[in-house]
Design an enzyme around this catalytic site. Structure first.
Site, PDB file in Angstrom:
ATOM      1  N   LYS A  35       0.836  -1.202   0.000  1.00 32.58           N
ATOM      2  CA  LYS A  35       0.000   0.000   0.000  1.00 32.58           C
ATOM      3  C   LYS A  35       0.873   1.255   0.000  1.00 32.58           C
ATOM      4  CE  LYS A  35      -3.946   1.481   2.820  1.00 32.58           C
ATOM      5  NZ  LYS A  35      -4.542   1.194   4.135  1.00 32.58           N
ATOM      6  N   THR A 121     -12.034   5.977  15.599  1.00 31.70           N
ATOM      7  CA  THR A 121     -13.256   6.010  16.416  1.00 31.70           C
ATOM      8  C   THR A 121     -13.163   4.928  17.484  1.00 31.70           C
ATOM      9  OG1 THR A 121     -14.495   6.804  14.545  1.00 31.70           O
ATOM     10  CG2 THR A 121     -15.778   5.790  16.312  1.00 31.70           C
ATOM     11  N   ARG A 154     -16.877  12.758   5.979  1.00 32.62           N
ATOM     12  CA  ARG A 154     -17.756  11.911   5.152  1.00 32.62           C
ATOM     13  C   ARG A 154     -16.957  11.439   3.950  1.00 32.62           C
ATOM     14  NH1 ARG A 154     -21.559  16.323   3.238  1.00 32.62           N
ATOM     15  NH2 ARG A 154     -19.553  17.362   3.393  1.00 32.62           N
ATOM     16  N   ASN A 210     -22.554  10.263  15.290  1.00 27.59           N
ATOM     17  CA  ASN A 210     -22.923   9.294  14.252  1.00 27.59           C
ATOM     18  C   ASN A 210     -24.247   8.609  14.578  1.00 27.59           C
ATOM     19  OD1 ASN A 210     -20.883   9.761  12.508  1.00 27.59           O
ATOM     20  ND2 ASN A 210     -19.776   7.861  12.850  1.00 27.59           N
ATOM     21  N   PHE A 251     -29.853  14.584   6.384  1.00 22.82           N
ATOM     22  CA  PHE A 251     -30.055  13.232   6.924  1.00 22.82           C
ATOM     23  C   PHE A 251     -31.527  12.907   7.149  1.00 22.82           C
ATOM     24  CE2 PHE A 251     -25.935  11.297   7.261  1.00 22.82           C
ATOM     25  CZ  PHE A 251     -25.158  12.392   6.903  1.00 22.82           C
ATOM     26  N   LEU A 252     -32.363  13.507   6.311  1.00 25.92           N
ATOM     27  CA  LEU A 252     -33.784  13.150   6.325  1.00 25.92           C
ATOM     28  C   LEU A 252     -34.173  12.562   4.972  1.00 25.92           C
ATOM     29  CD1 LEU A 252     -35.666  16.053   8.189  1.00 25.92           C
ATOM     30  CD2 LEU A 252     -35.170  13.752   9.011  1.00 25.92           C
ATOM     31  N   GLY A 259     -25.732   2.565   5.427  1.00 23.64           N
ATOM     32  CA  GLY A 259     -24.681   1.537   5.361  1.00 23.64           C
ATOM     33  C   GLY A 259     -23.338   2.205   5.569  1.00 23.64           C
ATOM     34  N   CYS A 262     -18.994   3.265   8.805  1.00 22.53           N
ATOM     35  CA  CYS A 262     -19.111   3.960  10.097  1.00 22.53           C
ATOM     36  C   CYS A 262     -20.440   3.742  10.815  1.00 22.53           C
ATOM     37  CB  CYS A 262     -18.878   5.451   9.894  1.00 22.53           C
ATOM     38  SG  CYS A 262     -17.201   5.825   9.425  1.00 22.53           S
TER      39      CYS A 262
HETATM   40  C1  UDX Z   1     -20.458   9.136   8.256  1.00 20.69           C
HETATM   41  C2  UDX Z   1     -20.587  10.486   8.988  1.00 20.69           C
HETATM   42  O1  UDX Z   1     -21.427  11.352   8.220  1.00 20.69           O
HETATM   43  C3  UDX Z   1     -19.219  11.093   9.208  1.00 20.69           C
HETATM   44  O2  UDX Z   1     -19.339  12.291   9.982  1.00 20.69           O
HETATM   45  C4  UDX Z   1     -18.346  10.075   9.971  1.00 20.69           C
HETATM   46  O3  UDX Z   1     -17.055  10.576  10.173  1.00 20.69           O
HETATM   47  C5  UDX Z   1     -18.268   8.766   9.207  1.00 20.69           C
HETATM   48  O4  UDX Z   1     -19.603   8.274   8.994  1.00 20.69           O
HETATM   49  P1  UDX Z   1     -20.081   8.331   5.761  1.00 20.69           P
HETATM   50  O5  UDX Z   1     -20.095   6.940   6.295  1.00 20.69           O
HETATM   51  O6  UDX Z   1     -19.021   8.723   4.794  1.00 20.69           O
HETATM   52  O7  UDX Z   1     -19.950   9.398   6.965  1.00 20.69           O
HETATM   53  O8  UDX Z   1     -21.469   8.559   5.046  1.00 20.69           O
HETATM   54  P2  UDX Z   1     -22.772   9.457   5.203  1.00 20.69           P
HETATM   55  O9  UDX Z   1     -22.792  10.467   4.123  1.00 20.69           O
HETATM   56  O10 UDX Z   1     -22.939   9.958   6.571  1.00 20.69           O
HETATM   57  O11 UDX Z   1     -23.902   8.353   4.886  1.00 20.69           O
HETATM   58  C6  UDX Z   1     -24.011   7.152   5.662  1.00 20.69           C
HETATM   59  C7  UDX Z   1     -25.140   6.274   5.162  1.00 20.69           C
HETATM   60  O12 UDX Z   1     -26.402   6.881   5.425  1.00 20.69           O
HETATM   61  C8  UDX Z   1     -25.126   6.005   3.654  1.00 20.69           C
HETATM   62  O13 UDX Z   1     -25.462   4.651   3.443  1.00 20.69           O
HETATM   63  C9  UDX Z   1     -26.212   6.910   3.096  1.00 20.69           C
HETATM   64  O14 UDX Z   1     -26.789   6.388   1.921  1.00 20.69           O
HETATM   65  C10 UDX Z   1     -27.208   6.900   4.261  1.00 20.69           C
HETATM   66  N1  UDX Z   1     -28.034   8.116   4.316  1.00 20.69           N
HETATM   67  C11 UDX Z   1     -27.471   9.322   4.555  1.00 20.69           C
HETATM   68  C12 UDX Z   1     -29.419   8.006   4.185  1.00 20.69           C
HETATM   69  O15 UDX Z   1     -29.963   6.922   3.978  1.00 20.69           O
HETATM   70  N2  UDX Z   1     -30.175   9.143   4.275  1.00 20.69           N
HETATM   71  C13 UDX Z   1     -29.639  10.368   4.519  1.00 20.69           C
HETATM   72  O16 UDX Z   1     -30.407  11.340   4.611  1.00 20.69           O
HETATM   73  C14 UDX Z   1     -28.243  10.465   4.659  1.00 20.69           C
END
Ligand code: UDX
Length: 459
Positions: A35, A121, A154, A210, A251-252, A259, A262
């Site tokens: 890597k 984390t 993210r 989270n 996030f709504l 998934g 995280c």
């Molecule tokens: C997340 C946190 O946002 C970030 O702060 C942390 O450091 C790591 O975890 P990430 O895993 O990159 O980041 O993705 P994120 O954009 O948060 O989405 C997570 C999951 O939620 C995805 O599967 C996405 O499709 C889903 N999601 C997100 C929804 O279903 N609806 C939403 O409104 C937002």
């Protein structure tokens, strides 16, 4: 400032590149020699917009280098960041073996004062244990401090998130820790708030953030289930709720559930941490349960249309990444969905703009057809499923899709398409929490034939 970053995954590599871009001298450390060699050649082990350019720019400027030797890598550093993975263990808790191994090695190599900062984390109490392990392994008496600096990046936006965070959280051992001055110098140029607190509060802020976002997603998904039954539209409900500044629109977005590397792991780990503290976090149990259910209920829609046996049916699936703008398929709902379709005997044709290669590794044991485009996937399929919220899927040429599918049926697991446009184009449209033409009263009882009658009848 001289900085060492241990672990070159999403957090470590982005962190190292951005720290270097701020003018620091940074050494990225990873035990994976292959890597490290790849990164040194400018080949990124992950897909992250802008990362390759940022790494190369800073390597060329002499501010960023990489090594497999922790001892050499941390030698000159004033700050050492621990950015190794904390995957989900068998019992749902975080597996901290990489953190412990790194702490031990730092202790053995430490020969001058350093601030050891955990970005991984980690559950509450971890930083205190890191301190103990480093102490236990010192080869010579040397002073050091620990700090907790969780990240909120993210995937897909991590460079921007690191450069312009909403806030930076740092936990210290005590209010007069020498680490405070070092951290202040590192983050002095950031305009957003610096939240300074004790180690344990910093650790919990990360998990709580989270878990709260995951709670928002499960909440809107349950509202969506209610909307479907009550004949309302969850997209409109989410908009109406989100305009309240106390709630906010983010996030709504309803869909197949959350998934990624995280949310599933962190919600589960926080639940475990609570249980370990003899507290039953009831709300989190619900959040996890709804997330599983959401995928199953969507799958039920496919079965309600085609019947229990999908043998002989071909389903086109768009999107394999766990969300848009990434090639990451870890804990991707799309991957699980594809497995479920195959499990029911369907032929599956898949396309993703970035995640085909990563998906191939994950789905190696599953016989599916990888396609070159959305349209290639739709060729000869009996239905189209949208599983990941890629922007480009919003712009699908529906007339073209209609000519490629054997039947004009779309299952939109992310409410991505314009409902009116899809229905006017003559599709039977299934979505999440919306009263589409397919979601007519008692739709569970309708057969494929009756959908066709309805579809044709409405045009
Ligand atoms: C997340 C946190 O946002 C970030 O702060 C942390 O450091 C790591 O975890 P990430 O895993 O990159 O980041 O993705 P994120 O954009 O948060 O989405 C997570 C999951 O939620 C995805 O599967 C996405 O499709 C889903 N999601 C997100 C929804 O279903 N609806 C939403 O409104 C937002």
């Amino acid at each position: 400032m001289k900085i060492a970053v241990i672990g070159t995954g999403y957090i470590g590599l982005v962190g190292a590149a951005v720290f270097a871009d701020w003018g620091n001298n940074v050494v990225g450390i990873d035990i994976d020699a292959e890597k490290v060699a790849k990164i040194q050649r400018g080949e990124m082990p992950i897909f992250e917009p802008g990362l390759s350019e940022l790494v190369l720019k800073n390597v060329d400027a002499g501010r960023l280098s990489f090594t497999t030797s922790l001892k050499d890598g941390i030698h000159d550093a004033e700050v050492v960041f621990i950015c190794v993975g904390t995957p989900q263990g068998d019992d749902g808790s975080a597996d901290l073996s990489y953190v412990w191994a790194v702490a031990k090695e730092i202790g053995q190599a430490l020969d001058s004062y350093k601030v050891i900062v955990t970005k991984s984390t980690v559950p509450v109490g971890t930083n205190e244990r890191v301190k103990e392990i480093v102490l236990e392994n010192l080869k010579q008496p040397v002073a050091f401090d620990v700090a907790s600096n969780p990240e909120f990046l993210r995937e897909g936006f991590s460079i921007d998130d690191m450069r312009n965070p909403d806030r930076t959280v740092v936990g210290f051992e005590s209010p007069d820790s020498k680490a405070i001055d070092v951290i202040h110098r590192l983050y002095a140029h950031l305009e957003s708030p610096l939240v300074e607190c004790d180690l344990r509060s910093a650790e919990i802020i990360k998990y709580a953030s989270n878990a709260f976002l995951a709670t928002k997603i499960s909440f809107i998904n349950e509202i969506g289930q209610l909307c479907e039954k009550a004949g309302a539209d969850v997209n409109i409900v989410a908009k109406g709720m989100g305009l309240d500044k106390r709630i906010g629109p983010k996030f709504l977005n309803p869909g197949l559930g959350y998934g990624g590397s995280c949310f599933p792991k962190d919600v589960s780990a926080l639940y475990r941490v609570s249980t370990d503290q003899a507290y039953d976090f009831k709300l989190l149990r619900g959040v996890m349960e709804v997330n599983e259910l959401q995928r199953d209920l969507f799958f039920k829609k496919v079965k309600s249309y085609f019947g229990e046996d999908l043998a002989g049916k071909t389903i086109a699936c768009l999107g394999l990444a766990f969300k848009q703008n990434t090639d990451d398929v870890r804990e991707s709902i799309s991957i699980k969905f594809v497995r479920m379709l195959r499990g029911m005997g369907a032929n599956v044709r898949v396309f993703d703009p970035e995640a085909l290669d990563t998906a191939k590794k994950d789905l190696g044991d599953v016989a599916i057809t990888y396609c070159e485009s959305e349209y290639d996937a739709a060729k000869g399929a009996d239905a189209l499923c949208i599983l990941t919220e890629w922007e480009q899927f919003k712009e699908l040429d529906l007339d073209k899709i209609k000519t490629l599918l054997t039947e004009p049926v779309i299952f939109d697991g992310r409410n991505l398409l314009d409902m009116q446009r899809v229905q006017e184009a003559g599709f039977t449209y299934f979505a999440v929490g919306r009263k589409t033409n397919a979601m007519v009263e008692h739709n569970q009882n309708l057969t494929k034939k009756s959908y066709a009658v309805l579809r044709n009848g409405s045009h």
